[in-house]
Scaffold this active site. Sequence first.
Site, PDB file in Angstrom:
ATOM      1  N   GLU A 104     -59.551 -36.731 -20.176  1.00  0.00           N
ATOM      2  CA  GLU A 104     -58.955 -38.137 -19.769  1.00  0.00           C
ATOM      3  C   GLU A 104     -59.985 -38.674 -18.679  1.00  0.00           C
ATOM      4  O   GLU A 104     -61.308 -38.189 -18.493  1.00  0.00           O
ATOM      5  CB  GLU A 104     -57.893 -37.444 -18.810  1.00  0.00           C
ATOM      6  N   GLU A 153     -56.391 -34.279 -30.803  1.00  0.00           N
ATOM      7  CA  GLU A 153     -56.557 -34.509 -32.117  1.00  0.00           C
ATOM      8  C   GLU A 153     -57.556 -35.451 -32.805  1.00  0.00           C
ATOM      9  O   GLU A 153     -58.387 -34.996 -33.385  1.00  0.00           O
ATOM     10  CB  GLU A 153     -55.370 -34.898 -32.776  1.00  0.00           C
ATOM     11  N   CYS A 193     -53.190 -40.977 -33.019  1.00  0.00           N
ATOM     12  CA  CYS A 193     -53.738 -39.878 -33.599  1.00  0.00           C
ATOM     13  C   CYS A 193     -53.312 -39.804 -35.056  1.00  0.00           C
ATOM     14  O   CYS A 193     -54.249 -39.242 -36.241  1.00  0.00           O
ATOM     15  CB  CYS A 193     -53.398 -38.582 -32.904  1.00  0.00           C
TER      16      CYS A 193
END
Length: 137
Positions: free
Chosen positions: A51, A62, A95
């Site tokens: 993050e 992912e 993703c």
Amino acid sequence: MSHTPDAAVADRLVEKARTARRNAYCPYSRFAVGAALLAESGRIYTGANCENAAFGAGICAERAALSAAVTAGERRFLLLAVAAGDKPVTPCGICRQMLAEFGDLTVICAAAEGDQRLVTPLSSLLPHAFTAFSPER
Ligand code: THU
């Protein structure tokens, strides 16, 4: 093409995703995610969410795993394991689209602990993915 994973292979991949999850950098959401991607080469690439103070700049586990694999020259994948939360979580929409670029694969969703699993082809998570071009991979 998506395939049914051998139970031992699936367990090993989930274990790798859980190990990667320990390195998640998630001071904002406090939601740690780990992923492990098995390439056709037999190699496994892992990722964790990372993050950022500029929230939108963060990356999911992912895509971190996929980027590591692509950087290593991989283009064909068999299996993805994702590990997070109290119940199995599925990959987010971005993703799913990133993974679909490289074809179908089997996704094993697991919680951070425990034996509960959701096993599904990526193509069921993202039917009609955007594939307007025919890239050379
Ligand atoms: N996250 C992932 O890593 N993978 C997903 O498929 C969904 C969400 C991360 C992004 C963010 O760091 C945190 O989980 C909470 O959304």
